[in-house]
Design a protein around this motif. Structure first.
Motif, PDB file in Angstrom:
ATOM      1  N   GLY A  11       1.018  -8.568  -9.446  1.00 55.99           N
ATOM      2  CA  GLY A  11       0.669  -7.950 -10.717  1.00 55.99           C
ATOM      3  C   GLY A  11      -0.620  -7.159 -10.716  1.00 55.99           C
ATOM      4  N   THR A  12      -1.243  -6.949  -9.570  1.00 58.02           N
ATOM      5  CA  THR A  12      -2.532  -6.259  -9.539  1.00 58.02           C
ATOM      6  C   THR A  12      -2.409  -4.743  -9.434  1.00 58.02           C
ATOM      7  OG1 THR A  12      -2.693  -6.470  -7.123  1.00 58.02           O
ATOM      8  CG2 THR A  12      -3.653  -8.240  -8.468  1.00 58.02           C
ATOM      9  N   ALA A  13      -1.214  -4.240  -9.213  1.00 59.27           N
ATOM     10  CA  ALA A  13      -1.045  -2.795  -9.035  1.00 59.27           C
ATOM     11  C   ALA A  13       0.363  -2.378  -9.422  1.00 59.27           C
ATOM     12  CB  ALA A  13      -1.328  -2.397  -7.583  1.00 59.27           C
ATOM     13  N   LEU A  14       0.510  -1.094  -9.673  1.00 60.10           N
ATOM     14  CA  LEU A  14       1.814  -0.476  -9.885  1.00 60.10           C
ATOM     15  C   LEU A  14       2.155   0.370  -8.664  1.00 60.10           C
ATOM     16  CD1 LEU A  14       1.301   0.622 -13.588  1.00 60.10           C
ATOM     17  CD2 LEU A  14       3.072  -0.963 -12.809  1.00 60.10           C
ATOM     18  N   MET A  15       3.433   0.371  -8.302  1.00 57.19           N
ATOM     19  CA  MET A  15       3.915   1.192  -7.194  1.00 57.19           C
ATOM     20  C   MET A  15       4.814   2.277  -7.777  1.00 57.19           C
ATOM     21  SD  MET A  15       2.484  -0.323  -4.580  1.00 57.19           S
ATOM     22  CE  MET A  15       3.342   0.152  -3.069  1.00 57.19           C
ATOM     23  N   PHE A  16       4.451   3.531  -7.556  1.00 55.38           N
ATOM     24  CA  PHE A  16       5.174   4.678  -8.103  1.00 55.38           C
ATOM     25  C   PHE A  16       5.976   5.367  -7.000  1.00 55.38           C
ATOM     26  CE2 PHE A  16       1.710   4.062 -11.072  1.00 55.38           C
ATOM     27  CZ  PHE A  16       2.271   4.351 -12.307  1.00 55.38           C
ATOM     28  N   GLY A  17       7.283   5.563  -7.239  1.00 54.76           N
ATOM     29  CA  GLY A  17       8.142   6.194  -6.252  1.00 54.76           C
ATOM     30  C   GLY A  17       8.757   7.483  -6.756  1.00 54.76           C
ATOM     31  N   SER A  18       9.348   8.238  -5.826  1.00 58.89           N
ATOM     32  CA  SER A  18       9.972   9.510  -6.172  1.00 58.89           C
ATOM     33  C   SER A  18      11.227   9.703  -5.337  1.00 58.89           C
ATOM     34  CB  SER A  18       9.000  10.675  -5.936  1.00 58.89           C
ATOM     35  OG  SER A  18       8.684  10.790  -4.552  1.00 58.89           O
ATOM     36  N   GLU A  19      12.021  10.688  -5.708  1.00 59.42           N
ATOM     37  CA  GLU A  19      13.223  11.018  -4.954  1.00 59.42           C
ATOM     38  C   GLU A  19      12.883  11.968  -3.813  1.00 59.42           C
ATOM     39  OE1 GLU A  19      16.461  12.451  -7.246  1.00 59.42           O
ATOM     40  OE2 GLU A  19      16.801  10.566  -8.285  1.00 59.42           O
ATOM     41  N   GLY A  20      13.873  12.172  -2.936  1.00 58.22           N
ATOM     42  CA  GLY A  20      13.721  13.110  -1.837  1.00 58.22           C
ATOM     43  C   GLY A  20      13.734  12.413  -0.494  1.00 58.22           C
ATOM     44  N   THR A  21      14.023  13.163   0.554  1.00 59.40           N
ATOM     45  CA  THR A  21      13.978  12.635   1.905  1.00 59.40           C
ATOM     46  C   THR A  21      12.544  12.291   2.270  1.00 59.40           C
ATOM     47  OG1 THR A  21      15.865  14.017   2.512  1.00 59.40           O
ATOM     48  CG2 THR A  21      14.552  13.117   4.312  1.00 59.40           C
ATOM     49  N   ARG A  22      12.352  11.130   2.879  1.00 63.86           N
ATOM     50  CA  ARG A  22      11.016  10.621   3.224  1.00 63.86           C
ATOM     51  C   ARG A  22      10.093  10.667   2.007  1.00 63.86           C
ATOM     52  NH1 ARG A  22       7.599  12.018   6.627  1.00 63.86           N
ATOM     53  NH2 ARG A  22       7.237   9.999   7.612  1.00 63.86           N
ATOM     54  N   SER A  23      10.580  10.141   0.917  1.00 59.85           N
ATOM     55  CA  SER A  23       9.789  10.149  -0.317  1.00 59.85           C
ATOM     56  C   SER A  23       8.659   9.132  -0.226  1.00 59.85           C
ATOM     57  CB  SER A  23      10.674   9.853  -1.524  1.00 59.85           C
ATOM     58  OG  SER A  23      11.302   8.595  -1.394  1.00 59.85           O
ATOM     59  N   GLY A  24       7.570   9.442  -0.936  1.00 58.77           N
ATOM     60  CA  GLY A  24       6.398   8.596  -0.897  1.00 58.77           C
ATOM     61  C   GLY A  24       6.363   7.599  -2.040  1.00 58.77           C
ATOM     62  N   VAL A  25       5.818   6.419  -1.764  1.00 58.58           N
ATOM     63  CA  VAL A  25       5.548   5.407  -2.781  1.00 58.58           C
ATOM     64  C   VAL A  25       4.040   5.215  -2.821  1.00 58.58           C
ATOM     65  CG1 VAL A  25       5.914   3.026  -3.511  1.00 58.58           C
ATOM     66  CG2 VAL A  25       7.768   4.295  -2.400  1.00 58.58           C
ATOM     67  N   ARG A  81       0.853  -1.186   0.000  1.00 61.30           N
ATOM     68  CA  ARG A  81       0.000   0.000   0.000  1.00 61.30           C
ATOM     69  C   ARG A  81       0.886   1.232   0.000  1.00 61.30           C
ATOM     70  NH1 ARG A  81      -4.806  -1.916  -1.677  1.00 61.30           N
ATOM     71  NH2 ARG A  81      -5.101  -3.973  -0.753  1.00 61.30           N
ATOM     72  N   ASP A  82       0.282   2.410  -0.079  1.00 58.97           N
ATOM     73  CA  ASP A  82       1.067   3.647  -0.012  1.00 58.97           C
ATOM     74  C   ASP A  82       1.965   3.625   1.219  1.00 58.97           C
ATOM     75  OD1 ASP A  82      -1.399   6.096  -1.194  1.00 58.97           O
ATOM     76  OD2 ASP A  82      -0.723   4.220  -2.058  1.00 58.97           O
ATOM     77  N   PHE A  83       3.195   4.048   1.053  1.00 59.82           N
ATOM     78  CA  PHE A  83       4.082   4.133   2.214  1.00 59.82           C
ATOM     79  C   PHE A  83       5.139   5.206   1.985  1.00 59.82           C
ATOM     80  CE2 PHE A  83       6.165   1.039  -0.544  1.00 59.82           C
ATOM     81  CZ  PHE A  83       7.529   1.287  -0.401  1.00 59.82           C
ATOM     82  N   THR A  84       5.776   5.604   3.070  1.00 58.87           N
ATOM     83  CA  THR A  84       6.862   6.578   3.036  1.00 58.87           C
ATOM     84  C   THR A  84       8.173   5.882   3.366  1.00 58.87           C
ATOM     85  OG1 THR A  84       5.419   8.400   3.685  1.00 58.87           O
ATOM     86  CG2 THR A  84       7.777   8.701   4.054  1.00 58.87           C
ATOM     87  N   ILE A  85       9.202   6.121   2.582  1.00 58.59           N
ATOM     88  CA  ILE A  85      10.533   5.569   2.862  1.00 58.59           C
ATOM     89  C   ILE A  85      11.136   6.355   4.021  1.00 58.59           C
ATOM     90  CG2 ILE A  85      12.847   5.180   1.945  1.00 58.59           C
ATOM     91  CD1 ILE A  85      11.587   4.818  -0.808  1.00 58.59           C
ATOM     92  N   GLU A  86      11.286   5.708   5.158  1.00 57.93           N
ATOM     93  CA  GLU A  86      11.670   6.408   6.382  1.00 57.93           C
ATOM     94  C   GLU A  86      13.180   6.556   6.568  1.00 57.93           C
ATOM     95  OE1 GLU A  86       9.598   7.871   8.246  1.00 57.93           O
ATOM     96  OE2 GLU A  86       7.649   6.971   7.786  1.00 57.93           O
ATOM     97  N   ASP A  87      13.956   5.735   5.903  1.00 60.66           N
ATOM     98  CA  ASP A  87      15.405   5.706   6.108  1.00 60.66           C
ATOM     99  C   ASP A  87      16.036   7.023   5.675  1.00 60.66           C
ATOM    100  OD1 ASP A  87      18.158   5.126   6.114  1.00 60.66           O
ATOM    101  OD2 ASP A  87      17.820   3.046   5.515  1.00 60.66           O
ATOM    102  N   PRO A  88      16.696   7.764   6.580  1.00 61.37           N
ATOM    103  CA  PRO A  88      17.309   9.049   6.212  1.00 61.37           C
ATOM    104  C   PRO A  88      18.462   8.909   5.227  1.00 61.37           C
ATOM    105  CG  PRO A  88      17.955   8.426   8.442  1.00 61.37           C
ATOM    106  CD  PRO A  88      16.894   7.460   8.012  1.00 61.37           C
ATOM    107  N   ARG A  89      18.980   7.697   5.051  1.00 60.04           N
ATOM    108  CA  ARG A  89      20.053   7.478   4.073  1.00 60.04           C
ATOM    109  C   ARG A  89      19.515   7.448   2.645  1.00 60.04           C
ATOM    110  NH1 ARG A  89      22.294   1.860   6.038  1.00 60.04           N
ATOM    111  NH2 ARG A  89      20.014   1.547   6.074  1.00 60.04           N
ATOM    112  N   ILE A  90      18.243   7.154   2.493  1.00 55.80           N
ATOM    113  CA  ILE A  90      17.655   7.032   1.151  1.00 55.80           C
ATOM    114  C   ILE A  90      17.047   8.385   0.787  1.00 55.80           C
ATOM    115  CG2 ILE A  90      16.062   5.756  -0.319  1.00 55.80           C
ATOM    116  CD1 ILE A  90      16.216   3.464   1.707  1.00 55.80           C
ATOM    117  N   THR A  91      17.822   9.195   0.116  1.00 52.20           N
ATOM    118  CA  THR A  91      17.377  10.541  -0.259  1.00 52.20           C
ATOM    119  C   THR A  91      17.121  10.689  -1.752  1.00 52.20           C
ATOM    120  OG1 THR A  91      19.693  11.266  -0.486  1.00 52.20           O
ATOM    121  CG2 THR A  91      18.637  11.576   1.668  1.00 52.20           C
TER     122      THR A  91
END
Length: 332
Positions: free
Chosen positions: A241-255, A19-29
């Motif tokens: 295969g039922t959904a696509l997950m879209f991600g972006s760059e940035g600190t605490r980026s959303g998927v 489901r929608d989530f935020t990448i919490e790791d501060p190393r992943i910017t």
């Protein structure tokens, strides 16, 4: 630009995977690629853009937290890592394929290692492949491994459109792996095959399309309601295969999850294939705000034109800053 900043974070689901989530790791910017784990349900592999080192991260979509960091050994210094995919053999392929000056590097690299069976911080010995394009150097951000044949594809990135490049039947070490242009694609920042291999999703900063894929070539396509994100970078199918997950760059980026209309489990007839009617398909799972699943591609029905105009203005600003940032980094 205040609106732009507010549109970014996605809210992690309450213990539900995929489901929608935020990448919490501060190393992943600068998360530049996504790949759904084959061994660990709900886990997504990602990596930073350039200048980060030989690291790949496993992020749990239930919490947004990193559950494993893999350090690749036995390879050179990564230059501009832009894509990630998992093959039918269970190996993870990492594409060091970025070239923001469109011809700086006379070759690029692909790294490969087995997906770890246990999620923990570890170091692995990766295989490194040298890659060239038959028609000369170019910039690329999309690496896709076909889930049935294992053949590797790269989509180049260019303002005037790019190309879909097909690798050899089997990648080899000790010699150059030449990728040949087999089709034309729009400007894309990432791509992913459906688990059944019958569809190829390609995304750009503001839109996405799913193409039917057969015998190594693109077929009919349909638009997908891609979410509007601060710097749209990555896409992958969920493992079923039922959904696509879209991600972006940035600190605490959303998927952001976007359900694929008519999406089925792998190998079901018509599970993820294109409809060919050109109509926009899919529905974001968020609440409709730009950062949580709002679409920048839906047709205007005569209502909310002011909101659409605001999205367009913000989007142009985002693209301008993204291009300045990318080009300003040179090789980054």
């Amino acid at each position: 630009m205040l609106l732009l900043g507010a549109a970014c974070p996605a809210v992690a689901a309450d213990g539900e995977p995929d489901r929608d989530f935020t990448i919490e790791d501060p190393r992943i910017t600068e998360s530049s690629g996504l790949a759904a784990s084959r061994l660990h349900p709900g886990v997504y592999w990602t990596h930073n853009d350039s200048d980060d080192g030989p690291y790949v991260f496993a992020v749990d979509s239930r919490t947004g937290r990193t559950v494993a960091t893999v350090t690749m050994r036995g390879i050179g210094e990564p230059r501009d890592v832009e894509g990630i995919s998992i093959g039918p053999d269970g190996d993870i392929y990492v594409g060091d394929i970025g070239d923001n000056l469109d011809g700086t590097w006379n070759h690029v690299w692909i790294y490969r290692f087995p997906e770890p069976k246990t999620l923990r911080d570890t170091a692995v010995t990766a295989t490194q492949y040298d890659v060239q394009y038959a028609d000369g150097p170019r910039n690329a951000e999309s690496l896709m491994v076909h889930p049935k044949t294992g053949r590797v594809y790269i989509a180049s990135k260019n303002e005037n459109g790019g190309g879909l490049y097909e690798g050899p039947g089997k990648l080899t070490t000790g010699s150059m792996n030449v990728f040949r242009r087999v089709d034309e694609v729009p400007w894309v920042t990432d791509g992913a095959f459906s688990p059944d291999g019958r569809s190829l999703a390609l995304r750009s900063y503001f839109s996405a399309r799913v193409y039917a894929f057969e015998n190594g070539r693109l077929g009919e396509s349909r638009a997908v309601a891609a979410p509007f994100q601060r710097q749209a970078e990555s896409v992958t199918y969920t493992a079923d295969g039922t959904a696509l997950m879209f991600g972006s760059e940035g600190t605490r980026s959303g998927v952001v999850r976007v359900d694929v209309e008519g999406g089925g489990k792998p190998d079901e007839p018509g599970g993820s294939g294109g409809t060919g009617d050109g109509q926009e398909q899919g529905k974001p799972s968020g609440n409709g705000s730009p950062g949580q699943g709002g679409s920048a591609g839906q047709e205007d029905d005569g209502k909310g034109s002011v909101g659409l105009g605001a999205v367009i203005i913000i989007g142009v600003g985002a693209l301008w800053f993204a291009l300045r940032r990318k080009r300003g980094r040179g090789q980054g």
